[in-house]
Design a protein around this motif. Structure first.
Motif, PDB file in Angstrom:
ATOM      1  N   TRP A   1       0.848  -1.182   0.000  1.00 12.53           N
ATOM      2  CA  TRP A   1       0.000   0.000   0.000  1.00 12.53           C
ATOM      3  C   TRP A   1       0.882   1.230   0.000  1.00 12.53           C
TER       4      TRP A   1
ATOM      5  N   GLU B   1     -15.891   9.049   0.181  1.00 12.46           N
ATOM      6  CA  GLU B   1     -14.696   9.348  -0.608  1.00 12.46           C
ATOM      7  C   GLU B   1     -14.708   8.479  -1.864  1.00 12.46           C
TER       8      GLU B   1
ATOM      9  N   VAL C   1     -12.231   7.174  -4.538  1.00 11.05           N
ATOM     10  CA  VAL C   1     -10.788   7.004  -4.720  1.00 11.05           C
ATOM     11  C   VAL C   1     -10.504   6.521  -6.140  1.00 11.05           C
ATOM     12  N   HIS C   2      -9.653   7.244  -6.834  1.00  7.39           N
ATOM     13  CA  HIS C   2      -9.183   6.843  -8.161  1.00  7.39           C
ATOM     14  C   HIS C   2      -7.781   6.276  -7.969  1.00  7.39           C
ATOM     15  N   GLY C   3      -7.571   5.048  -8.379  1.00  8.03           N
ATOM     16  CA  GLY C   3      -6.274   4.441  -8.140  1.00  8.03           C
ATOM     17  C   GLY C   3      -5.854   3.479  -9.234  1.00  8.03           C
TER      18      GLY C   3
ATOM     19  N   THR D   1      -0.873  -1.021  -4.865  1.00  4.02           N
ATOM     20  CA  THR D   1      -1.875  -0.019  -5.231  1.00  4.02           C
ATOM     21  C   THR D   1      -1.290   1.375  -5.092  1.00  4.02           C
ATOM     22  N   SER D   2      -1.889   2.312  -5.805  1.00  4.58           N
ATOM     23  CA  SER D   2      -1.500   3.717  -5.695  1.00  4.58           C
ATOM     24  C   SER D   2      -2.698   4.571  -6.072  1.00  4.58           C
ATOM     25  N   ARG D   3      -2.642   5.830  -5.689  1.00  5.61           N
ATOM     26  CA  ARG D   3      -3.656   6.794  -6.106  1.00  5.61           C
ATOM     27  C   ARG D   3      -3.263   7.323  -7.477  1.00  5.61           C
ATOM     28  N   SER D   4      -4.261   7.557  -8.311  1.00  4.89           N
ATOM     29  CA  SER D   4      -3.975   8.122  -9.626  1.00  4.89           C
ATOM     30  C   SER D   4      -4.515   9.531  -9.784  1.00  4.89           C
TER      31      SER D   4
ATOM     32  N   ALA E   1      -6.572  12.933  -7.189  1.00  5.31           N
ATOM     33  CA  ALA E   1      -7.089  13.351  -5.884  1.00  5.31           C
ATOM     34  C   ALA E   1      -8.494  12.749  -5.696  1.00  5.31           C
ATOM     35  N   SER E   2      -8.819  12.428  -4.454  1.00  8.36           N
ATOM     36  CA  SER E   2     -10.120  11.863  -4.141  1.00  8.36           C
ATOM     37  C   SER E   2     -11.205  12.927  -4.221  1.00  8.36           C
TER      38      SER E   2
END
Length: 135
Positions: free
Chosen positions: A39, A100, A102-104, A125-128, A130-131
């Motif tokens: 994570w 929220e 979440v785009h990831g 996983t990672s964020r791609s 902003a939420s």
């Protein structure tokens, strides 16, 4: 134990469905004895028990309202498989009710375990983006 593409796709669909329904600690069963959950900004979580505990803690904090993975790359060459793609997860914080979106991105490496069939060896996983937040 079947190790063909159809068996893999069933396993992947079951894993996604269990995540979508906040299976918590039960998700640990999908991971090999040497698996790593990676994570963002966290040390590696190693082994099915620790991974299950991490998912259980996550499920205590958030209710998953929807989980929409898009598997853009699915490369299956038994006994190994790789899945890569974006996801959108909509979740509600259990204490505040804040929602929220979440785009990831995610990547899973899988392998066939003789006793258990398809199991995950790595999840990253990672964020791609902003939420998006709402209440």
């Amino acid at each position: 134990m079947r190790s063909d593409r159809a068996a893999f796709e069933r396993a992947l669909a079951l894993f996604d469905d269990e995540f979508r329904h906040d299976a918590g600690a039960a998700l640990g069963r999908w991971y090999t004895h040497d698996a790593q959950l990676l994570w963002p900004e966290e040390p590696a979580i190693i082994g099915p028990e620790a991974i299950g505990a991490a998912f259980a803690e996550f499920a205590e904090l958030y209710e998953t309202l929807s989980f929409e993975p898009r598997h853009e790359l699915v490369d299956v060459v038994p006994p190994l498989a790789v899945v890569v793609g974006p996801f959108i997860e909509t979740r509600r914080e259990r204490t505040t009710g804040e929602v929220e979106r979440v785009h990831g991105r995610m990547a899973h490496a899988w392998r066939v375990e003789p006793e258990h069939g398809w199991r995950i060896t790595r999840t990253m996983t990672s964020r791609s983006a902003a939420s998006d937040f709402s209440t």
